[in-house]
Motif scaffolding. Structure first.
Motif, mmCIF file in Angstrom:
data_model
loop_
_atom_site.group_PDB
_atom_site.id
_atom_site.type_symbol
_atom_site.label_atom_id
_atom_site.label_comp_id
_atom_site.label_asym_id
_atom_site.label_seq_id
_atom_site.Cartn_x
_atom_site.Cartn_y
_atom_site.Cartn_z
ATOM 1 N N ARG A 1 1.132 19.906 -0.420
ATOM 2 C CA ARG A 1 -0.238 20.309 -0.104
ATOM 3 C C ARG A 1 -0.662 19.693 1.219
ATOM 4 O O ARG A 1 -0.280 18.567 1.543
ATOM 5 C CB ARG A 1 -1.209 19.882 -1.203
ATOM 6 C CG ARG A 1 -1.204 20.811 -2.410
ATOM 7 C CD ARG A 1 -2.014 20.236 -3.541
ATOM 8 N NE ARG A 1 -1.219 19.314 -4.341
ATOM 9 C CZ ARG A 1 -1.733 18.488 -5.242
ATOM 10 N NH1 ARG A 1 -3.029 18.453 -5.431
ATOM 11 N NH2 ARG A 1 -0.953 17.688 -5.938
ATOM 12 N N ILE A 2 -1.479 20.431 1.967
ATOM 13 C CA ILE A 2 -1.967 19.963 3.266
ATOM 14 C C ILE A 2 -3.453 19.665 3.141
ATOM 15 O O ILE A 2 -4.259 20.558 2.881
ATOM 16 C CB ILE A 2 -1.713 21.016 4.355
ATOM 17 C CG1 ILE A 2 -0.220 21.340 4.449
ATOM 18 C CG2 ILE A 2 -2.242 20.533 5.705
ATOM 19 C CD1 ILE A 2 0.103 22.529 5.341
ATOM 20 N N MET A 3 -3.813 18.401 3.291
ATOM 21 C CA MET A 3 -5.209 17.998 3.264
ATOM 22 C C MET A 3 -5.802 18.132 4.668
ATOM 23 O O MET A 3 -5.221 17.660 5.643
ATOM 24 C CB MET A 3 -5.349 16.545 2.792
ATOM 25 C CG MET A 3 -4.816 16.279 1.397
ATOM 26 S SD MET A 3 -5.763 17.140 0.109
ATOM 27 C CE MET A 3 -4.498 18.181 -0.602
ATOM 28 N N ARG A 4 -6.978 18.755 4.750
ATOM 29 C CA ARG A 4 -7.613 18.978 6.049
ATOM 30 C C ARG A 4 -8.972 18.296 6.153
ATOM 31 O O ARG A 4 -9.709 18.537 7.113
ATOM 32 C CB ARG A 4 -7.764 20.477 6.305
ATOM 33 C CG ARG A 4 -6.439 21.227 6.262
ATOM 34 C CD ARG A 4 -6.599 22.707 6.482
ATOM 35 N NE ARG A 4 -5.314 23.399 6.433
ATOM 36 C CZ ARG A 4 -4.792 23.936 5.347
ATOM 37 N NH1 ARG A 4 -5.447 23.872 4.202
ATOM 38 N NH2 ARG A 4 -3.612 24.534 5.383
ATOM 39 N N GLY A 5 -9.301 17.496 5.156
ATOM 40 C CA GLY A 5 -10.577 16.786 5.164
ATOM 41 C C GLY A 5 -10.521 15.652 4.167
ATOM 42 O O GLY A 5 -9.484 15.423 3.519
ATOM 43 N N PRO A 6 -11.614 14.881 4.017
ATOM 44 C CA PRO A 6 -11.633 13.794 3.028
ATOM 45 C C PRO A 6 -11.121 14.290 1.687
ATOM 46 O O PRO A 6 -11.459 15.390 1.244
ATOM 47 C CB PRO A 6 -13.123 13.425 2.966
ATOM 48 C CG PRO A 6 -13.643 13.768 4.320
ATOM 49 C CD PRO A 6 -12.900 15.004 4.726
ATOM 50 N N ASN A 7 -10.302 13.485 1.026
ATOM 51 C CA ASN A 7 -9.582 13.982 -0.133
ATOM 52 C C ASN A 7 -9.349 12.895 -1.170
ATOM 53 O O ASN A 7 -9.733 11.735 -0.968
ATOM 54 C CB ASN A 7 -8.254 14.598 0.318
ATOM 55 C CG ASN A 7 -7.414 13.613 1.101
ATOM 56 O OD1 ASN A 7 -6.741 12.750 0.527
ATOM 57 N ND2 ASN A 7 -7.470 13.687 2.430
ATOM 58 N N TYR A 8 -8.713 13.266 -2.250
ATOM 59 C CA TYR A 8 -8.427 12.371 -3.373
ATOM 60 C C TYR A 8 -7.608 11.167 -2.941
ATOM 61 O O TYR A 8 -7.757 10.067 -3.473
ATOM 62 C CB TYR A 8 -7.681 13.178 -4.436
ATOM 63 C CG TYR A 8 -7.285 12.419 -5.681
ATOM 64 C CD1 TYR A 8 -8.249 11.975 -6.585
ATOM 65 C CD2 TYR A 8 -5.944 12.171 -5.979
ATOM 66 C CE1 TYR A 8 -7.891 11.298 -7.738
ATOM 67 C CE2 TYR A 8 -5.575 11.502 -7.127
ATOM 68 C CZ TYR A 8 -6.551 11.069 -8.008
ATOM 69 O OH TYR A 8 -6.192 10.397 -9.152
ATOM 70 N N TRP A 9 -6.747 11.362 -1.953
ATOM 71 C CA TRP A 9 -5.837 10.296 -1.544
ATOM 72 C C TRP A 9 -6.445 9.373 -0.509
ATOM 73 O O TRP A 9 -6.110 8.197 -0.436
ATOM 74 C CB TRP A 9 -4.536 10.907 -1.008
ATOM 75 C CG TRP A 9 -3.924 11.832 -2.001
ATOM 76 C CD1 TRP A 9 -3.949 13.194 -1.982
ATOM 77 C CD2 TRP A 9 -3.247 11.479 -3.212
ATOM 78 N NE1 TRP A 9 -3.324 13.711 -3.078
ATOM 79 C CE2 TRP A 9 -2.877 12.675 -3.859
ATOM 80 C CE3 TRP A 9 -2.900 10.267 -3.806
ATOM 81 C CZ2 TRP A 9 -2.192 12.703 -5.049
ATOM 82 C CZ3 TRP A 9 -2.217 10.292 -5.000
ATOM 83 C CH2 TRP A 9 -1.871 11.493 -5.620
ATOM 84 N N SER A 10 -7.341 9.901 0.299
ATOM 85 C CA SER A 10 -7.990 9.075 1.311
ATOM 86 C C SER A 10 -9.193 9.800 1.890
ATOM 87 O O SER A 10 -9.103 10.980 2.226
ATOM 88 C CB SER A 10 -7.018 8.729 2.443
ATOM 89 O OG SER A 10 -7.662 8.000 3.459
ATOM 90 N N GLU B 1 4.357 19.426 7.787
ATOM 91 C CA GLU B 1 5.054 20.136 6.713
ATOM 92 C C GLU B 1 6.560 20.161 6.975
ATOM 93 O O GLU B 1 7.368 19.886 6.078
ATOM 94 C CB GLU B 1 4.505 21.556 6.607
ATOM 95 C CG GLU B 1 5.073 22.363 5.472
ATOM 96 C CD GLU B 1 4.441 23.740 5.357
ATOM 97 O OE1 GLU B 1 4.695 24.430 4.359
ATOM 98 O OE2 GLU B 1 3.690 24.128 6.277
ATOM 99 N N TYR B 2 6.947 20.457 8.212
ATOM 100 C CA TYR B 2 8.371 20.474 8.564
ATOM 101 C C TYR B 2 8.986 19.096 8.349
ATOM 102 O O TYR B 2 10.109 18.966 7.852
ATOM 103 C CB TYR B 2 8.557 20.916 10.016
ATOM 104 C CG TYR B 2 10.007 20.976 10.450
ATOM 105 C CD1 TYR B 2 10.742 22.147 10.311
ATOM 106 C CD2 TYR B 2 10.650 19.846 10.967
ATOM 107 C CE1 TYR B 2 12.083 22.201 10.691
ATOM 108 C CE2 TYR B 2 11.985 19.891 11.343
ATOM 109 C CZ TYR B 2 12.694 21.068 11.199
ATOM 110 O OH TYR B 2 14.018 21.116 11.552
#
Length: 875
Positions: free
Chosen positions: A7-16, A123-124
């Motif tokens: 998954r690609i996070m593009r904003g504040p998220n569960y992980w940080s 991703e790569y």
């Protein structure tokens, strides 16, 4: 090893919250799950040989070489994948330094999290890191060059160029948000009505006709010449037979260049014979039908930069060159120059590597040289005919040396052409002497001039030329942001979002909001569906008509890609209860609360987190936020509320039948609950919680109390205003309630409302959503058995990977265990189940439809009501 999910996070998220751009990889370690790096012979030595740069990775040790130490002592292979992915990006010119590794709930699985600059590169890097780690384990050969080259290509394709990066960085340093609008350099700075756009160094204010003039070298030259600006003598030709006449008129040396081109493309300089002039003409014609033939002005190449009418920087540009040592070949000299750590591929570093291309080969041929030739000690050889940084040239800052005459001239030129950001190419022997006295000339005027030579000169002072660009786009008094209110929680999100949007609209704002039904711009549904993720948030923030955003933020969107914004002004959490547990590696209520806490953690320092003080998990979020906090509660004597307001805090409470704001020791009553339509006469207590949160949001936004009260009274629940949220239909002898409640918390809330009603019979049309746990199916059945006198069990059209038996079994068991005597009907199709209930409705009964398809369910009930009303009228 293999990647199970990425998954690609593009904003504040569960992980940080601090690191919004993250790649999240779920990794199956397979045969390596029970091993550590210390158990693989020579693993560390192979890793060091392949990635010497990892010496800088500190890891948990916190010191240089810390990661290598952890590998030596024994760490997981997921940890290795994380660091390899980071180092690969760094080696390709994309600094990425944050990473974490966590054990996943399933045995032998790990979650690997690491930062990226460009998401395709990140991703790569994940897949490459897995391949490389496996090769390191087996000791097999691995060619790293292919991966680095591929990452370089991705970076050059998609990463910001130096000019764009400098402007975006300056904007971010001022708290101005940005959104990338395409894969290239089209960037939105700011939100909504306050947005400005840039593409490289063109802006929203760059006039199209000015760009056209700058691109037409003859038109530019004519304008400058008429204004008294020194320009080279020359003419434009369109056919080979015109070349001889132009040469005879002008004499040598000459410059030939395309009429419509930039960045030195197709230009040939210092031409001294007809044969070379013919070659130059052919080269220029590759880029333009018209070719300019001009006098070659002797001197040095200077670039003057004017922004918003003011001169800001100047650089002396030198074409790519080498200096002989009497021993090395030209090829060896170029290779030595390319080893300069400041040189890289494309725009990745301050300088670009020098390529021996066809243009360079032609220069060498004209000088009777080859790449194997040896230059005498001290002999200089220019390898390009133009001084562009992108072809390997260098730049020396000369801003402080420019003569006032030349400064005024540059500012006049920018005004004459009409460019807000203007690059002026000047040829002269000395920029410290007025151009007309030094016999110099203006060669070109450039729209979208590159900033690289100014922000990262090879020699001299770097100049922050992005600062005046951002000053121009956002003068100190002009806002860049719009107010953002974000709402999350398990239940009540959509109702709260719609109520706040209604309140904001009542105050005269042009509001954009997102819900589980769709995206609305100024109350117009523009995109239908469950639109509560980052894409939907940015849809609103990109809209140029919106000056206030109200954004519902659901669990799925947060897990998929994080928030669609980095900061909000108000973050509301309605509650946290059991729903969707077991999906996306969220297995417990505590984990779900941590996910929902992303919203209040993303509130700006001066903003407010609005939290439910009656919910333990939500209340605890107050300890994790860095903003101000306001609480709401259904109990004015809640000790948490009393403690908060005693310290001067802000709260909203339900007290003595009123919606009230507590501020310090003062009580501000907004309205009687029974007079607010959304509460259904005060019986829908769960909606009172939503109203409390909305009222706080309005008060924090400095809305007048009277306006908040008016908004609450004019927000009438209905299928059009609140589709699928407490849609009540009154038939002549019974009532029907349509609601989207799809979890235990929502079902309980509706049950409390129904228990407060005086009805003869309660009928429920219920279902369980397929992507929940078996225990959730059972609990839905058990609560249904407690609430309803008669139950109709249906199935969703989309069983989400389950079979009908897997869903119905535990649900029916839950009903049977709590109420074996209750009458239960199984009608899988939703519309048939509704028709069955409506046709058999008993006088005085209430039918509660928990729907999957709100639109069709409402349509069926309304159609049935029309028929019933006609019958009543006839009778």
């Amino acid at each position: 090893m293999k990647i199970l999910d990425l998954r690609i996070m593009r904003g504040p998220n569960y992980w940080s919250v601090k690191h919004p751009k993250l790649i999240v990889v779920k990794l199956a370690l397979e045969e390596l799950s029970q091993k550590t790096t210390s158990e693989i012979p020579s693993f560390l030595s192979r890793l060091k040989k392949m990635f010497p740069g990892m010496q800088g990775h500190r890891a948990a040790e916190g010191v240089e070489g810390g990661f290598f130490k952890s590998v030596e002592e024994g760490t997981t292979f997921g940890h290795v994948v994380q660091h390899v992915a980071l180092e690969l990006q760094t080696m390709a010119g994309m600094e990425s330094g944050y990473g974490r590794c966590y054990p996943a709930p399933e045995e032998g699985h790990m979650t690997v999290v690491y930062s990226y600059q460009e998401e395709r590169a990140g991703e790569y890097a994940a897949y490459a890191a897995v391949r490389i780690t496996q090769a390191l384990v087996t000791g097999g050969k691995y060619d790293l060059d292919d991966d680095i080259l591929r990452l370089h290509d991705i970076r050059e394709d998609e990463y910001f160029g130096p000019s764009t990066y400098s402007i975006v960085s300056e904007a971010v340093s001022r708290g101005i948000p940005y959104i990338r609008l395409n894969r290239h350099s089209l960037i939105q700075l700011g939100y909504g009505v306050n947005q400005q756009r840039i593409q490289a160094t063109m802006t929203s204010g760059t006039a199209c006709f000015s760009v056209e003039i700058a691109g037409d070298k003859k038109a530019t030259k004519d304008i400058l010449e008429e204004a008294g600006i020194p320009v080279p003598k020359g003419r434009t030709i369109y056919a080979p037979e015109e070349l001889k006449k132009a040469v005879d008129w002008l004499g040598y040396p000459l410059v030939l260049k395309p009429l419509d081109s930039n960045h030195g493309k197709g230009a040939s300089i210092n031409i001294t014979n007809l044969k070379d002039a013919q070659k130059g003409f052919a080269e220029a014609r590759k880029f333009s039908q018209g070719v300019m033939v001009e006098q070659y002005i002797q001197g040095f190449d200077f670039r003057l930069l004017v922004i918003n009418g003011k001169f800001v920087a100047a650089a002396k540009r030198t074409p790519a060159m080498v200096t002989g040592d009497g021993v090395s070949t030209i090829k060896q000299l170029i290779d030595r120059e390319n080893r300069d750590p400041r040189r890289g591929i494309g725009h990745e570093k301050a300088l670009t590597r020098i390529n021996i291309d066809k243009h360079t080969q032609n220069i060498l041929k004209q000088l009777n040289l080859t790449t194997k030739s040896v230059l005498a000690a001290g002999e200089e050889l220019f390898l390009k005919s133009t001084a562009n940084i992108s072809t390997g040239g260098t730049a020396t800052d000369v801003t402080d040396l420019v003569d006032p005459y030349n400064v005024l001239m540059a500012e006049r030129i920018a005004g004459l052409i009409g460019l807000d950001i203007c690059g002026i190419d000047v040829m002269t022997t000395d920029i410290a002497i007025p151009l007309n006295e030094a016999r110099g000339a203006v060669l070109e005027v450039n729209a979208a001039p590159g900033f690289r030579m100014h922000i990262s000169p090879t020699y001299g002072l770097p100049r922050n030329v992005a600062e005046p660009v951002v000053d121009m786009l956002f003068p100190r008094s002009k806002p860049a942001r719009i107010p953002i209110i974000a709402i999350t929680g398990t239940n009540g999100k959509t109702t709260t979002t719609r109520l706040i949007a209604h309140m904001v609209k009542h105050k005269g704002f042009q509001v954009g909001y997102t819900t589980t039904e769709g995206i609305y711009i100024q109350d117009k549904l523009l995109e239908k569906g469950d639109t509560t993720g980052s894409y939907s948030a940015q849809f609103v923030l990109k809209d140029p008509t919106v000056n206030f955003a109200v954004l519902e933020c659901a669990r799925g969107g947060l897990l998929r890609s994080g928030l669609g914004f980095e900061q909000c002004d108000i973050g509301i959490v309605t509650n946290v209860s059991s729903d969707h547990l077991g999906l996306g590696d969220i297995h417990t209520l505590e984990e779900l609360a941590r996910l929902k806490a992303v919203v209040p953690k993303s509130v700006s320092k001066d903003g407010y987190a609005v939290l439910n003080a009656d919910d333990d998990l939500v209340y605890a979020m107050a300890e994790e936020v860095s903003c101000k906090v306001a609480f709401f509660s259904m109990d004015e004597n809640n000790p948490r509320i009393l403690k908060h307001i005693a310290k001067g805090g802000l709260a909203a409470v339900f007290e003595n039948g009123y919606i009230s704001i507590f501020k310090n020791s003062y009580k501000i009553r907004i309205d009687r609950v029974a007079d607010v339509p959304l509460t259904f006469g005060g019986k829908a207590r769960f909606n009172i919680e939503n109203i409390l949160a909305a009222a706080l949001a309005g008060y924090i936004s400095h809305f007048d109390i009277h306006d908040i009260k008016t908004s609450l009274r004019t927000f009438i629940p209905s299928p059009s205003k609140t589709p699928g949220r407490m849609n009540l239909f009154r038939f002549p002898t019974f009532e029907v309630l349509v609601d989207y409640a799809h979890n235990v918390g929502g079902l309980k809330a509706i049950g409390e409302y129904m228990n407060a009603l005086d009805v003869t019979k309660k009928v429920g049309i219920v279902a369980a959503v397929g992507d929940r746990r078996q225990e959730d199916f059972y609990e839905m059945g058990r609560i249904s058995g407690e609430i309803f006198d008669e139950i109709i069990v249906r199935l969703d059209a989309d069983l989400r990977g389950r079979t009908a038996d897997e869903i119905l079994g535990p649900l029916l068991k839950g009903i049977e265990d709590i109420a074996p005597e209750k009458q239960v009907h199984q009608i899988p199709q939703e519309m048939r189940a509704i028709a069955f209930a409506l046709e058999r409705a008993a006088p005085g009964s209430l039918i509660a439809i928990f729907t999957e398809d709100v639109h069709e369910s409402v349509k069926m009930v309304e159609s049935f009501k029309v028929i019933q009303d006609r019958k009543e009228f006839v009778e």
